[in-house]
Write a protein that holds these residues in place. Structure first.
Motif, PDB file in Angstrom:
ATOM      1  N   ILE A  48       8.719  -5.973  -2.564  1.00  0.00           N
ATOM      2  CA  ILE A  48       7.517  -5.523  -3.254  1.00  0.00           C
ATOM      3  C   ILE A  48       7.240  -6.384  -4.462  1.00  0.00           C
ATOM      4  O   ILE A  48       6.095  -6.758  -4.741  1.00  0.00           O
ATOM      5  N   ASN A  49       8.299  -6.745  -5.160  1.00  0.00           N
ATOM      6  CA  ASN A  49       8.116  -7.608  -6.322  1.00  0.00           C
ATOM      7  C   ASN A  49       7.436  -8.912  -5.937  1.00  0.00           C
ATOM      8  O   ASN A  49       6.514  -9.358  -6.613  1.00  0.00           O
ATOM      9  N   MET A  50       7.896  -9.477  -4.810  1.00  0.00           N
ATOM     10  CA  MET A  50       7.296 -10.732  -4.356  1.00  0.00           C
ATOM     11  C   MET A  50       5.830 -10.556  -4.020  1.00  0.00           C
ATOM     12  O   MET A  50       4.980 -11.387  -4.345  1.00  0.00           O
ATOM     13  N   ARG A  51       5.548  -9.436  -3.344  1.00  0.00           N
ATOM     14  CA  ARG A  51       4.164  -9.190  -2.925  1.00  0.00           C
ATOM     15  C   ARG A  51       3.236  -9.080  -4.132  1.00  0.00           C
ATOM     16  O   ARG A  51       2.129  -9.634  -4.154  1.00  0.00           O
ATOM     17  N   ASP A  54       1.115  -1.276  -4.546  1.00  0.00           N
ATOM     18  CA  ASP A  54       2.447  -1.869  -4.593  1.00  0.00           C
ATOM     19  C   ASP A  54       3.166  -1.486  -5.878  1.00  0.00           C
ATOM     20  O   ASP A  54       4.362  -1.157  -5.882  1.00  0.00           O
ATOM     21  N   GLU A  55       2.430  -1.490  -6.959  1.00  0.00           N
ATOM     22  CA  GLU A  55       3.061  -1.166  -8.238  1.00  0.00           C
ATOM     23  C   GLU A  55       3.578   0.267  -8.249  1.00  0.00           C
ATOM     24  O   GLU A  55       4.673   0.542  -8.730  1.00  0.00           O
ATOM     25  N   GLU A  56       2.784   1.155  -7.653  1.00  0.00           N
ATOM     26  CA  GLU A  56       3.200   2.559  -7.591  1.00  0.00           C
ATOM     27  C   GLU A  56       4.477   2.704  -6.771  1.00  0.00           C
ATOM     28  O   GLU A  56       5.438   3.360  -7.174  1.00  0.00           O
ATOM     29  N   ASN A  57       4.499   2.024  -5.621  1.00  0.00           N
ATOM     30  CA  ASN A  57       5.680   2.048  -4.764  1.00  0.00           C
ATOM     31  C   ASN A  57       6.909   1.557  -5.499  1.00  0.00           C
ATOM     32  O   ASN A  57       7.996   2.135  -5.405  1.00  0.00           O
ATOM     33  N   ARG A 113      16.615  -4.478  -1.097  1.00  0.00           N
ATOM     34  CA  ARG A 113      15.779  -5.457  -0.406  1.00  0.00           C
ATOM     35  C   ARG A 113      14.282  -5.101  -0.538  1.00  0.00           C
ATOM     36  O   ARG A 113      13.446  -5.948  -0.804  1.00  0.00           O
ATOM     37  N   GLN A 114      14.018  -3.801  -0.383  1.00  0.00           N
ATOM     38  CA  GLN A 114      12.615  -3.387  -0.470  1.00  0.00           C
ATOM     39  C   GLN A 114      12.043  -3.664  -1.847  1.00  0.00           C
ATOM     40  O   GLN A 114      10.891  -4.083  -1.999  1.00  0.00           O
TER      41      GLN A 114
END
Lengths: 116, 668
Positions: free
Chosen positions: B366-369, B322-325, B361-362
Motif C-alpha cells: 500500500i505504501n508503494m501504491r 489507500d491511506e485509510e487502508n 507485506r500488505q
C-alpha cells in the motif's frame, strides 16, 4: 410448438402442395437446363417443336468492336489488358485502369474466358 | 448558365411499391364461378377477374425470404421473419440478395415459390371459400413451355388449390388478338428474359419457324448496371439495380442508326451539349452543421479538459482509499506489537490476512501504491500546464484570410515540388538498375570519375554528393524529403477547404450508355452472346416462307411486350425491314396499344368468352390425361404428348418420405 414459427395457413387450401416447413429437407427443383436436357432425351416425333429447337441462329455477321470504356467504335486493342479503345486519350485511361476494372469490362463483354 | 445546368440534371425518383390491399370478395365473384385471369410474366404478374376492366393486382414476380435472425438474446426463441412477396417488398434493394423468383429464364421451374405467389394472389383477392379456389383459371405460359413444367403447374393448381379448370395461353398471342390486327402477323415479343419472333399466318401459329433470342429487359438492365459501376467505381454502392432499371425504363432509347449515333458522340462539342447528367443522392458534408473550425477546436479542448478532471478525481479517490487502508493495517500492527493476540486474530478476519508476515507485506504494498499515485498526480498537474502552453507548430497558418490563402498555395506548391522530386528520384533509380539506359550510363561515368579522382577529393563538401547520385538504395535525402512530404500532407489535409460543390461529385454522366444498353437487342455480341440479333433473326425467319407469306408477315409486324417500349424501336425496325426486304416492297410495324398489359386484356377477353368453358382443362381431364395435357385454342401452345411418361422418383417424394420428414421435425 417449441418456438417454431407458425406457418401461415389459408382457408382456401387444405395443405401445402410444394411448400415445405422450415427445417425440413428442401425439394430440389430442376433448373430449366436440366428440364430441357431431359426433354431432349425423349424420342419426339419429327414435327414436335420444343423449347430448345427455337433458339435463335448464331450470328453470321462480323461482330463490331466498340471501345469498352466509352462505347465508341474501336479500331484498336490494348494487347496488355485486351481492352478495345478508340483514341490515344482512351489508351492512356485504359493503361491506368486497375486490374479489377479491366477484368470487369472483359467480363461484361464475355471475353474473360481463356479460350477464344 | 448555372440554371441551365440545373435544369439538365435528372434526379432519380427511386420508386417505392405500395403494399397491395386485400380486395373485396363479393358474392358475385364468390358464387358466380367467375374465371380468374393471371398473366404470369417473369417480370410482373398481373391478376384480375374476367369481369373487370383492369387487373386487381400488378406486382413483380419476386419473393424475399429473409434469413433467420441470429439469436441476440439466448432466452428468446429464433423469430422467423415473414416472407415478403410482390408488392410487400417496399425497398427491393434492402433484400436484393434474398430475392427469389419461380422463373428460370421465361419458364416457371421453382414451384415452391410459385405456390407462395399463388397464396399471395388468392389471399389478396380475398378468396375465403373453404378448402378450394372455386374459379377456373386462365393462365399465361411461355411459348413452347416444356411439358414437365406444365405438369407441375397443373398439379399445383388442381391438387393444391382444387381449381375446377385451367386454360393455358401464350401472352404474345393474347396481345396480338387483343390488338385486332388480323389473323396474319409477325409477332415480336420483347420480354424480360427473351425476345420471341413468332410468325402467325391465317390464324395458324407457325411454331417450327418461330425463334427465340435468349436476352431481354433483365439483361439490358444488368448490362447498364455493370457498365455504370465500372465507369464510376466510387459510386458502386449508390448505383443499384433499381436505379439502373429506372434509367433503362425512362431515359434509354434505341438508335435509328447505331453506328452514326455513336460517331457523333466522339465530337466533344456534341458530347457537352447532349450528355445526360444524373444526380445520385448524396449527403452534405459535416461542415454544414454550423460549427466553424475554431468552435470545433474549442469543443475538443473542453472535452480533453473534462477527461483530465475525471482522471484526477479518480486518482484522488484511490489515494484516499489507500491511506485509510494503511491506517487500519498500521493499527492492527500496533495491536500485535502490544501483544494483544486475541484482538489481533479478531481484527485480521475482516482483512483477509493470514499472518504477521502477510500484514507486513500488505503494508509495504500500500505504501508503494500511495507513493506512485502521488507521483502521478504531480505529473498530471504539470502536464495540464503544458497543455495550455503547447508551442505553436511551424506549420500553423496565418489567421488573416489573404495571408492564409497565400500560405495555402505556397504549401501546395512545396508539396507538389517534393512529390515530383521523389518521383524523379524513383524513376532514376529504377532506370539505373536496368542496363543501357541514360541513367545507368551516367552512373557508370560518375563511378569512373570517382576512381580517377585525385587527392583533392573531399576538399569540398559537395564532392560527397557523388555517392548519393550513384547509390541504388534510398538515401538520406529521400528520407528527409519523405518526412517533409508527410508533414505537408497533414497540414494540407487539415487546412484545405473541402471541394465546394459535392453534388457534382455524385453525378453520373451518360453519353452513349442509354443507347448502348438497349442496342443489345440488335447486337447480342456486345455482351459476348453468339446469337443473332433481332434484325438478323427476323431475316432468318422470313427466309422460311413463300414470298406471298413473307408479304403478309412484313405488312403486319406486331411489336409487344414490356421491353418493346423503348423510344425509337419502331423506327429502327422499319429501317431494318427496309434494308432486308426486297426493293420497293412494303412493310408495316404496329405497336401494341399497351405493350405490357395487352396480354392480360387479351386473356381477360378470352376468359370472358362463351367458349372459355370448352377450352378449359377440367379436373376430370387432368386426372385422365395427365398433368402435361393442354387443350389447344387460338392463343395456346400446341400440345405434343410426351413420348414416354416421365418417371422420376428422386423428384417426386413418395408419401413415406414425407412421414419421415415429419418425424425429423418433431425430434428437433
Amino acid at each position: 410448438m417449441t418456438g417454431e414459427s407458425v406457418e401461415k395457413t389459408y382457408c382456401f387450401k387444405t395443405e401445402n402442395k410444394f411448400i415445405v416447413k422450415s427445417g425440413c429437407k428442401k425439394r430440389m427443383w430442376r433448373s430449366l437446363k436440366q428440364i430441357l436436357t431431359a426433354e431432349r432425351a425423349l424420342p419426339w416425333p419429327n414435327e414436335a417443336v420444343l423449347y430448345y429447337s427455337i433458339n435463335a441462329p448464331p450470328t453470321f455477321k462480323p461482330t463490331k468492336k466498340y471501345s469498352d470504356i466509352s462505347g465508341l467504335p474501336a479500331p484498336y486493342i490494348d494487347r496488355h489488358s485486351k481492352l478495345y479503345y478508340s483514341s490515344a486519350e482512351e489508351f492512356a485511361t485504359v493503361r491506368n485502369l486497375p486490374m479489377d476494372i479491366t477484368a470487369g469490362y472483359l467480363q461484361l463483354r464475355g471475353a474473360n474466358t481463356i479460350v477464344g | 448558365m448555372d440554371t441551365d445546368e440545373i435544369e439538365n440534371i435528372l434526379v432519380l425518383k427511386d420508386y417505392k411499391t405500395v403494399p397491395d390491399i386485400v380486395h373485396e370478395y363479393s358474392p358475385t365473384l364468390k358464387f358466380g364461378h367467375i374465371p380468374l385471369v393471371i398473366d404470369n410474366g417473369s417480370y410482373q404478374c398481373r391478376v384480375g377477374w374476367s369481369i373487370n376492366e383492369e387487373p386487381n393486382l400488378i406486382f413483380k414476380n419476386y419473393i424475399a425470404r429473409p434469413r433467420k435472425d441470429r439469436c441476440k438474446k439466448d432466452a428468446e426463441p429464433p423469430v422467423t421473419p415473414p416472407i415478403q412477396i410482390g408488392n410487400d417488398i417496399v425497398n427491393i434493394e434492402a433484400v436484393r440478395f434474398q430475392l427469389k423468383t419461380q422463373f428460370d429464364k421465361n419458364v416457371v421451374t421453382h414451384f415452391e415459390v410459385q405456390e407462395q405467389v399463388f397464396d399471395y394472389i388468392f389471399s389478396h383477392l380475398g378468396i375465403d371459400s373453404e378448402g378450394s379456389v372455386p374459379h377456373p383459371i386462365a393462365l399465361t405460359e411461355a411459348f413452347v413451355t416444356p411439358n414437365y413444367c406444365r405438369q407441375l403447374m397443373s398439379e399445383l393448381l388442381f391438387e393444391g388449390y382444387g381449381v375446377p379448370g385451367v386454360s393455358y395461353g401464350v401472352d404474345s398471342l393474347f396481345s396480338m388478338y387483343k390488338n385486332d390486327i388480323g389473323d396474319s402477323a409477325l409477332i415480336i415479343n420483347c420480354g424480360y428474359h427473351t425476345i420471341h419472333i413468332i410468325p402467325v399466318i391465317r390464324g395458324r401459329v407457325i411454331e417450327e419457324h418461330a425463334r427465340r433470342i435468349n436476352l431481354g429487359g433483365s439483361e439490358i438492365i444488368c448490362y447498364l448496371h455493370k457498365l455504370l459501376q465500372l465507369k464510376y467505381p466510387v459510386h458502386v454502392n449508390a448505383i443499384t439495380m433499381s436505379r439502373a432499371e429506372e434509367i433503362v425504363h425512362e431515359h434509354s432509347s434505341i438508335a435509328l442508326d447505331y453506328q452514326e449515333t455513336i460517331k457523333k458522340w466522339a465530337n466533344p462539342d456534341y458530347y457537352e451539349a447532349n450528355v445526360m447528367r444524373i444526380q445520385l443522392p448524396y449527403v452534405q458534408t459535416v461542415t454544414s452543421t454550423g460549427l466553424t473550425a475554431e468552435q470545433q477546436k474549442e469543443r475538443k479542448k473542453e472535452m480533453a479538459r473534462r477527461l483530465l478532471e475525471i482522471n484526477a478525481r479518480k486518482r484522488e479517490e484511490r489515494l484516499a482509499d489507500d491511506e485509510e487502508n494503511l491506517n487500519h493495517l498500521l493499527a492492527i500492527k500496533d495491536m500485535i506489537e502490544d501483544g494483544d493476540t486475541d484482538e489481533f486474530n479478531e481484527a485480521i478476519k475482516g482483512f483477509d490476512i493470514k499472518s504477521y508476515e502477510d500484514l507486513q507485506r500488505q503494508i509495504t504494498n500500500i505504501n508503494m501504491r500511495i507513493e506512485k499515485n502521488k507521483q502521478r498526480i504531480a505529473a498530471a498537474a504539470t502536464a495540464e500546464e503544458n497543455l495550455e502552453t503547447r508551442p505553436a507548430g511551424r506549420l500553423n497558418p496565418p489567421t488573416e484570410p489573404e495571408a492564409f490563402q497565400a500560405w495555402l498555395t505556397d504549401t501546395r506548391a512545396k508539396y507538389r515540388e517534393l512529390v515530383a522530386r521523389r518521383e524523379a528520384r524513383r524513376a532514376r533509380r529504377a532506370a539505373m538498375v536496368k542496363r543501357r539506359t541514360a541513367a545507368a550510363a551516367e552512373r557508370m561515368r560518375v563511378i569512373s570519375r570517382l576512381a580517377a579522382a585525385g587527392d583533392d577529393f573531399g576538399n569540398q563538401d559537395s564532392d560527397w554528393d557523388a555517392y548519393k547520385s550513384i547509390s541504388r538504395e534510398a538515401d538520406s535525402d529521400s528520407e528527409a524529403d519523405g518526412e517533409r512530404v508527410l508533414e505537408l500532407e497533414e497540414a494540407l489535409r487539415e487546412y484545405e477547404t473541402p471541394p465546394a460543390n459535392s453534388s457534382q461529385h455524385h453525378q453520373l454522366h451518360l453519353a452513349i450508355e442509354p443507347f448502348r444498353a438497349p442496342e443489345l437487342m440488335f447486337q447480342p455480341s456486345m455482351m459476348g452472346n453468339v446469337e443473332a440479333g433481332l434484325a438478323e433473326t427476323m431475316e432468318y425467319v422470313f427466309k422460311h416462307f413463300s414470298s406471298e407469306d413473307q408479304m403478309l408477315l412484313a405488312n403486319n409486324v406486331f411489336l409487344t411486350g414490356g421491353s418493346s417500349q423503348f423510344p425509337g424501336l419502331k423506327e429502327r425496325l422499319e429501317r431494318e425491314l427496309l434494308e432486308m426486304r426486297p426493293f420497293q416492297s412494303t412493310h408495316k410495324v404496329i405497336m401494341a396499344k399497351n405493350p405490357s398489359l395487352d396480354a392480360w386484356y387479351g386473356a381477360r377477353d378470352f376468359a370472358g368468352s362463351n367458349e372459355f368453358e370448352s377450352w378449359c382443362i377440367s379436373k376430370e381431364e387432368y386426372y385422365e390425361m395427365g398433368g402435361e395435357y393442354l387443350k389447344d385454342h387460338y392463343a395456346s401452345n400446341k400440345y405434343y404428348k410426351s413420348p414416354a411418361p416421365i418417371i422420376d422418383n428422386t423428384l417426386a417424394p413418395s408419401v413415406d418420405a414425407n412421414v419421415v420428414k415429419e418425424e425429423i421435425v418433431v425430434d428437433c
